[in-house]
Design an enzyme around this catalytic site. Structure first.
Site, PDB file in Angstrom:
ATOM      1  N   HIS A 137      -2.888   7.454   2.015  1.00 30.21           N
ATOM      2  CA  HIS A 137      -3.367   6.156   1.533  1.00 30.21           C
ATOM      3  C   HIS A 137      -4.752   5.893   2.122  1.00 30.21           C
ATOM      4  O   HIS A 137      -4.967   6.031   3.323  1.00 30.21           O
ATOM      5  CB  HIS A 137      -2.385   5.066   1.949  1.00 30.21           C
TER       6      HIS A 137
ATOM      7  N   CYS B 214       0.806  -1.230   0.000  1.00 30.32           N
ATOM      8  CA  CYS B 214       0.000   0.000   0.000  1.00 30.32           C
ATOM      9  C   CYS B 214       0.838   1.279   0.000  1.00 30.32           C
ATOM     10  O   CYS B 214       0.322   2.363  -0.266  1.00 30.32           O
ATOM     11  CB  CYS B 214      -0.974   0.004   1.169  1.00 30.32           C
TER      12      CYS B 214
ATOM     13  N   ASN C 247      -9.960   0.198  -0.079  1.00 30.12           N
ATOM     14  CA  ASN C 247      -8.497   0.279  -0.076  1.00 30.12           C
ATOM     15  C   ASN C 247      -7.985  -0.373  -1.362  1.00 30.12           C
ATOM     16  O   ASN C 247      -8.063  -1.589  -1.510  1.00 30.12           O
ATOM     17  CB  ASN C 247      -7.963  -0.445   1.164  1.00 30.12           C
TER      18      ASN C 247
HETATM   19  N1  COA Z   1     -18.646  -7.081  10.163  1.00 25.55           N
HETATM   20  C1  COA Z   1     -19.042  -7.268  11.438  1.00 25.55           C
HETATM   21  N2  COA Z   1     -18.202  -7.530  12.433  1.00 25.55           N
HETATM   22  C2  COA Z   1     -16.897  -7.648  12.118  1.00 25.55           C
HETATM   23  C3  COA Z   1     -16.403  -7.472  10.812  1.00 25.55           C
HETATM   24  C4  COA Z   1     -17.355  -7.189   9.826  1.00 25.55           C
HETATM   25  N3  COA Z   1     -17.004  -7.006   8.528  1.00 25.55           N
HETATM   26  N4  COA Z   1     -15.074  -7.623  10.822  1.00 25.55           N
HETATM   27  C5  COA Z   1     -14.716  -7.871  12.084  1.00 25.55           C
HETATM   28  N5  COA Z   1     -15.815  -7.892  12.871  1.00 25.55           N
HETATM   29  C6  COA Z   1     -15.934  -8.127  14.304  1.00 25.55           C
HETATM   30  C7  COA Z   1     -14.735  -8.826  14.871  1.00 25.55           C
HETATM   31  O1  COA Z   1     -14.854 -10.248  14.691  1.00 25.55           O
HETATM   32  C8  COA Z   1     -14.849  -8.440  16.322  1.00 25.55           C
HETATM   33  O2  COA Z   1     -15.787  -9.268  16.943  1.00 25.55           O
HETATM   34  P1  COA Z   1     -15.545  -9.789  18.448  1.00 25.55           P
HETATM   35  O3  COA Z   1     -15.459  -8.515  19.277  1.00 25.55           O
HETATM   36  O4  COA Z   1     -16.741 -10.612  18.684  1.00 25.55           O
HETATM   37  O5  COA Z   1     -14.257 -10.527  18.390  1.00 25.55           O
HETATM   38  C9  COA Z   1     -15.420  -7.033  16.295  1.00 25.55           C
HETATM   39  O6  COA Z   1     -15.989  -6.884  14.975  1.00 25.55           O
HETATM   40  C10 COA Z   1     -14.423  -5.933  16.497  1.00 25.55           C
HETATM   41  O7  COA Z   1     -13.269  -6.237  15.717  1.00 25.55           O
HETATM   42  P2  COA Z   1     -12.058  -5.254  15.657  1.00 25.55           P
HETATM   43  O8  COA Z   1     -10.985  -5.911  14.850  1.00 25.55           O
HETATM   44  O9  COA Z   1     -11.758  -4.782  17.051  1.00 25.55           O
HETATM   45  O10 COA Z   1     -12.719  -4.056  14.855  1.00 25.55           O
HETATM   46  P3  COA Z   1     -12.067  -2.699  14.474  1.00 25.55           P
HETATM   47  O11 COA Z   1     -12.866  -1.594  14.989  1.00 25.55           O
HETATM   48  O12 COA Z   1     -10.591  -2.725  14.753  1.00 25.55           O
HETATM   49  O13 COA Z   1     -12.238  -2.703  12.897  1.00 25.55           O
HETATM   50  C11 COA Z   1     -10.924  -3.092  10.961  1.00 25.55           C
HETATM   51  C12 COA Z   1     -11.670  -3.728  12.120  1.00 25.55           C
HETATM   52  C13 COA Z   1     -10.327  -4.208  10.124  1.00 25.55           C
HETATM   53  C14 COA Z   1     -11.918  -2.319  10.127  1.00 25.55           C
HETATM   54  C15 COA Z   1      -9.829  -2.166  11.516  1.00 25.55           C
HETATM   55  O14 COA Z   1      -9.071  -2.834  12.477  1.00 25.55           O
HETATM   56  C16 COA Z   1      -8.935  -1.657  10.455  1.00 25.55           C
HETATM   57  O15 COA Z   1      -9.354  -0.948   9.574  1.00 25.55           O
HETATM   58  N6  COA Z   1      -7.643  -1.956  10.554  1.00 25.55           N
HETATM   59  C17 COA Z   1      -6.687  -1.525   9.575  1.00 25.55           C
HETATM   60  C18 COA Z   1      -6.806  -2.382   8.356  1.00 25.55           C
HETATM   61  C19 COA Z   1      -6.075  -1.785   7.200  1.00 25.55           C
HETATM   62  O16 COA Z   1      -6.151  -0.619   6.976  1.00 25.55           O
HETATM   63  N7  COA Z   1      -5.365  -2.622   6.450  1.00 25.55           N
HETATM   64  C20 COA Z   1      -4.646  -2.207   5.315  1.00 25.55           C
HETATM   65  C21 COA Z   1      -3.469  -1.375   5.700  1.00 25.55           C
HETATM   66  S1  COA Z   1      -2.671  -0.772   4.315  1.00 25.55           S
END
Ligand code: COA
Length: 335
Positions: A256, A117, A286
């Site tokens: 990004h 990315c 993304n």
């Molecule tokens: N829909 C519903 N629930 C979801 C889900 C979805 N699409 N994806 C994950 N969950 C759930 C998880 O299983 C978790 O459940 P639990 O509490 O029962 O275990 C809960 O939501 C919270 O998960 P969490 O990982 O704490 O959520 P978050 O607020 O961190 O959001 C992302 C998850 C992936 C959106 C976030 O962490 C993120 O954007 N991270 C960066 C990813 C990124 O940018 N990657 C590329 C970098 S270049």
């Protein structure tokens, strides 16, 4: 007489998205998620998907053609192609030579850069180095990824986040004090954290796996989130200091597009007003290496980028890799 510094000057811009739209609602019919969850956690409403009939090279050529058209008179003399991608058409060879050939650029210098990315920033820096070193005079820099091909269709943690697309710019040799001159650059990596975002199998280390999930992206979302905002803010501060700009000088921040909350917290760490953020993630998701030029093209088209504005670019991605650079926005045609 003092010799002027050779700088890479942005003089053309183009972007291309595949036509197939994948909405949050459609994802929610297949996976345990909802439009509300995806929008509130990521800022994404829909993304584009390159179907099996369309490859990274196809998207890169489409964006490249638009960037060359936008560069106008500078385009025929393009003598290098740098393609940022983590999803080349084949594992071997690199895809940039195919992009150059399809664009009719002849037997030019053509190379892929894989910083996932952060790839577009690394590709800009590579192209700037070619120009500063006298290796090339005009470089087509493309960021293109079919990242949905790396996403496990059954993983609700990654399917909503990623989309496909391509964006491109033309850089030409010029003076450091011109509008569009790029730099300084800050580029960093931390391979000790490679496993935060990784496709484990299919490379030289784990050549085969019986678990099909090993061929897809494994992402530790929360850890990535924390790293992304702080790293983009750090690199941004470095280039601002080097250029003698203050945060208050920045008119537009093109980061990004990984997650709207990552962009917002990066702005907060930097002390940058939220209205300086260029955001198009709602419609693209993304798109990995394509995200910065796609955001540039959207902002240019919407009149959200004006010639002379001070623009900060920053990215973060798997590797880990991250970085930042600056420019004063040039007057561009088309895009
Ligand atoms: N829909 C519903 N629930 C979801 C889900 C979805 N699409 N994806 C994950 N969950 C759930 C998880 O299983 C978790 O459940 P639990 O509490 O029962 O275990 C809960 O939501 C919270 O998960 P969490 O990982 O704490 O959520 P978050 O607020 O961190 O959001 C992302 C998850 C992936 C959106 C976030 O962490 C993120 O954007 N991270 C960066 C990813 C990124 O940018 N990657 C590329 C970098 S270049």
């Amino acid at each position: 007489m003092e010799e002027s510094v050779v700088a890479a000057v942005l003089c053309g811009l183009g972007a291309w998205l595949p036509p197939r739209v994948l909405t949050n609602e459609e994802i929610a019919t297949r996976l345990d998620t909802s439009d509300e969850w995806i929008r509130s956690r990521t800022g994404i409403a829909e993304r584009r998907v390159a179907g099996p009939e369309m490859s990274t090279v196809d998207m890169a050529v489409a964006a490249g053609e638009l960037a060359l058209a936008s560069a106008g008179a500078d385009a025929p003399a393009v003598d290098a192609v740098v393609l940022a991608t983590a999803t080349p058409d084949q594992v071997c060879p690199a895809s940039a030579p195919q992009v150059a050939a399809r664009l009719g650029l002849g037997e030019v210098n053509a190379v892929d850069v894989n910083a996932v990315c952060s790839g577009f920033l690394y590709a800009l820096a590579t192209a700037s180095g070619f120009i500063a070193g006298g290796i090339a005079r005009r470089v087509l820099v493309v960021g293109a990824d079919a990242f949905t091909t790396l996403v496990d269709p059954d993983d609700r943690g990654t399917v909503p986040i990623f989309g496909d697309g391509a964006g491109a710019v033309v850089l030409r040799a010029g003076d450091a004090d011109e509008l569009g001159a790029l730099g300084p650059f800050a580029l960093h990596s931390d391979g000790a954290l490679a496993d935060l975002l990784m496709v484990p199998a299919g490379g030289a280390k784990q050549r085969r796996s019986d678990d099909p999930r090993d061929y897809f992206l494994d992402m530790q979302g929360q850890a990535v989130f924390r790293q992304a905002s702080t790293r983009m803010a750090e690199a941004s501060r470095t280039v601002l200091d080097q250029a003698g700009w203050t945060v208050g000088d920045v008119d537009r921040f093109i980061g990004h597009q990984a997650n709207i909350r990552i962009l917002q917290s990066t702005a907060k760490y930097l002390g940058l007003p939220q209205d300086a953020l260029v955001v198009n993630i709602e419609r693209t998701g993304n798109t990995s290496a394509a995200s910065i030029p796609l955001a540039m093209a959207d902002a240019q088209r919407d009149g959200n980028l004006m010639a002379g504005q001070k623009v900060l670019l920053s990215a973060f991605g798997a590797g880990l890799t991250w970085g930042a650079t600056l420019l004063r926005w040039p007057a561009l045609v088309g895009a």
